[in-house]
Write a protein that holds these residues in place. Structure first.
Motif, PDB file in Angstrom:
ATOM      1  N   PHE A  62       0.817  -1.206   0.000  1.00  0.00           N
ATOM      2  CA  PHE A  62       0.000   0.000   0.000  1.00  0.00           C
ATOM      3  C   PHE A  62       0.854   1.260   0.000  1.00  0.00           C
ATOM      4  O   PHE A  62       0.494   2.263  -0.598  1.00  0.00           O
ATOM      5  CB  PHE A  62      -0.970  -0.010   1.190  1.00  0.00           C
ATOM      6  CG  PHE A  62      -2.065  -1.019   1.021  1.00  0.00           C
ATOM      7  CD1 PHE A  62      -2.997  -0.892   0.000  1.00  0.00           C
ATOM      8  CD2 PHE A  62      -2.159  -2.110   1.871  1.00  0.00           C
ATOM      9  CE1 PHE A  62      -4.000  -1.826  -0.145  1.00  0.00           C
ATOM     10  CE2 PHE A  62      -3.162  -3.035   1.720  1.00  0.00           C
ATOM     11  CZ  PHE A  62      -4.096  -2.907   0.713  1.00  0.00           C
ATOM     12  N   ASP A  63       2.013   1.181   0.675  1.00  0.00           N
ATOM     13  CA  ASP A  63       2.919   2.332   0.677  1.00  0.00           C
ATOM     14  C   ASP A  63       3.447   2.578  -0.747  1.00  0.00           C
ATOM     15  O   ASP A  63       3.512   3.729  -1.205  1.00  0.00           O
ATOM     16  CB  ASP A  63       4.086   2.105   1.638  1.00  0.00           C
ATOM     17  CG  ASP A  63       3.652   2.183   3.103  1.00  0.00           C
ATOM     18  OD1 ASP A  63       2.586   2.785   3.363  1.00  0.00           O
ATOM     19  OD2 ASP A  63       4.370   1.643   3.953  1.00  0.00           O
ATOM     20  N   ASP A  64       3.834   1.492  -1.424  1.00  0.00           N
ATOM     21  CA  ASP A  64       4.328   1.626  -2.805  1.00  0.00           C
ATOM     22  C   ASP A  64       3.221   2.158  -3.730  1.00  0.00           C
ATOM     23  O   ASP A  64       3.455   3.007  -4.593  1.00  0.00           O
ATOM     24  CB  ASP A  64       4.838   0.283  -3.337  1.00  0.00           C
ATOM     25  CG  ASP A  64       6.178  -0.122  -2.730  1.00  0.00           C
ATOM     26  OD1 ASP A  64       6.863   0.769  -2.180  1.00  0.00           O
ATOM     27  OD2 ASP A  64       6.520  -1.306  -2.835  1.00  0.00           O
ATOM     28  N   LEU A  65       2.022   1.626  -3.544  1.00  0.00           N
ATOM     29  CA  LEU A  65       0.894   2.071  -4.362  1.00  0.00           C
ATOM     30  C   LEU A  65       0.612   3.554  -4.120  1.00  0.00           C
ATOM     31  O   LEU A  65       0.395   4.318  -5.060  1.00  0.00           O
ATOM     32  CB  LEU A  65      -0.352   1.226  -4.036  1.00  0.00           C
ATOM     33  CG  LEU A  65      -1.606   1.568  -4.832  1.00  0.00           C
ATOM     34  CD1 LEU A  65      -1.382   1.332  -6.321  1.00  0.00           C
ATOM     35  CD2 LEU A  65      -2.774   0.730  -4.339  1.00  0.00           C
ATOM     36  N   GLY A  66       0.659   3.980  -2.876  1.00  0.00           N
ATOM     37  CA  GLY A  66       0.437   5.385  -2.535  1.00  0.00           C
ATOM     38  C   GLY A  66       1.500   6.278  -3.149  1.00  0.00           C
ATOM     39  O   GLY A  66       1.207   7.364  -3.661  1.00  0.00           O
ATOM     40  N   SER A  75       0.822   9.035  -5.986  1.00  0.00           N
ATOM     41  CA  SER A  75       1.252  10.405  -5.716  1.00  0.00           C
ATOM     42  C   SER A  75       2.137  10.918  -6.841  1.00  0.00           C
ATOM     43  O   SER A  75       1.979  12.044  -7.326  1.00  0.00           O
ATOM     44  CB  SER A  75       1.996  10.472  -4.395  1.00  0.00           C
ATOM     45  OG  SER A  75       2.457  11.772  -4.161  1.00  0.00           O
ATOM     46  N   LYS A  76       3.069  10.080  -7.289  1.00  0.00           N
ATOM     47  CA  LYS A  76       3.975  10.463  -8.375  1.00  0.00           C
ATOM     48  C   LYS A  76       3.190  10.663  -9.676  1.00  0.00           C
ATOM     49  O   LYS A  76       3.414  11.639 -10.413  1.00  0.00           O
ATOM     50  CB  LYS A  76       5.029   9.366  -8.556  1.00  0.00           C
ATOM     51  CG  LYS A  76       6.227   9.781  -9.316  1.00  0.00           C
ATOM     52  CD  LYS A  76       7.240   8.638  -9.310  1.00  0.00           C
ATOM     53  CE  LYS A  76       8.629   9.198  -9.465  1.00  0.00           C
ATOM     54  NZ  LYS A  76       9.629   8.163  -9.456  1.00  0.00           N
ATOM     55  N   THR A  77       2.229   9.800  -9.963  1.00  0.00           N
ATOM     56  CA  THR A  77       1.395   9.925 -11.160  1.00  0.00           C
ATOM     57  C   THR A  77       0.553  11.191 -11.087  1.00  0.00           C
ATOM     58  O   THR A  77       0.406  11.916 -12.076  1.00  0.00           O
ATOM     59  CB  THR A  77       0.489   8.690 -11.323  1.00  0.00           C
ATOM     60  OG1 THR A  77       1.303   7.514 -11.376  1.00  0.00           O
ATOM     61  CG2 THR A  77      -0.349   8.774 -12.573  1.00  0.00           C
ATOM     62  N   GLY A  78       0.011  11.484  -9.946  1.00  0.00           N
ATOM     63  CA  GLY A  78      -0.783  12.704  -9.760  1.00  0.00           C
ATOM     64  C   GLY A  78       0.052  13.951  -9.974  1.00  0.00           C
ATOM     65  O   GLY A  78      -0.410  14.922 -10.582  1.00  0.00           O
ATOM     66  N   GLN A  79       1.290  13.925  -9.479  1.00  0.00           N
ATOM     67  CA  GLN A  79       2.177  15.066  -9.666  1.00  0.00           C
ATOM     68  C   GLN A  79       2.511  15.257 -11.144  1.00  0.00           C
ATOM     69  O   GLN A  79       2.539  16.376 -11.650  1.00  0.00           O
ATOM     70  CB  GLN A  79       3.447  14.889  -8.840  1.00  0.00           C
ATOM     71  CG  GLN A  79       3.234  15.053  -7.355  1.00  0.00           C
ATOM     72  CD  GLN A  79       4.491  14.738  -6.545  1.00  0.00           C
ATOM     73  OE1 GLN A  79       5.488  14.276  -7.090  1.00  0.00           O
ATOM     74  NE2 GLN A  79       4.410  14.987  -5.246  1.00  0.00           N
TER      75      GLN A  79
END
Length: 156
Positions: free
Chosen positions: A4-8, A12-16
């Protein structure tokens, strides 16, 4: 939990990245709009330069621009002829002092009160007119539609 940490982190990186692309697109759109505004302003300035050049040098233009000035002269002459034809057809009296367009029955200018010239009778312009008031009449009409005068019957 690491999953879940990796997915988050990936989300987050994709959103940025998505936000950065949206910001870049907005910036490009603003720059394209400004480019269009500047191109339009430049074209308007070119037109003003041309108008000023023509006003200053139309009598003796440079050789490279003489043909263009001649085309402008010809177009202006044609425009004046068209305006004169419209005024003749509409029976408008143009004031010689101020240029105001007055109704055909005016004797003095509505704007500056200068005396107005008489209009040529319509028959001089190519159509029959009432002998009493000078208004144009239709071929074969028995009465004038402006003043009611009985017209001569058509010659056979």
């Amino acid at each position: 939990m690491a999953f879940f940490d990796d997915l988050g982190a990936k989300l987050s990186k994709t959103g940025q990245k998505t936000m950065q692309k949206a910001n870049d697109l907005a910036d490009i759109t603003k720059l394209n709009m400004r480019t269009g505004e500047l191109n339009k302003a430049i074209q308007e300035l070119y037109a003003k330069v041309g108008e000023q050049y023509y006003a200053l040098h139309r009598e003796q233009p440079e050789e490279a621009l003489a043909s263009l000035c001649g085309e402008i002269d010809a177009a202006n002459q044609e425009l004046e002829q068209i305006r004169a034809d419209v005024q003749r057809i509409r029976q408008i009296k143009v004031c010689p002092s101020c240029g105001y367009e007055n109704p055909s029955d005016a004797s003095f200018c509505c704007k500056c009160s200068a005396a107005l010239p008489e209009l040529p009778r319509r028959e001089e312009a190519g159509g029959p007119v009432c002998p009493s008031c000078g208004a144009p009449v239709m071929e074969g009409a028995a009465f004038c539609t402006k003043c009611g005068t009985r017209l001569a019957p058509p010659q056979e």
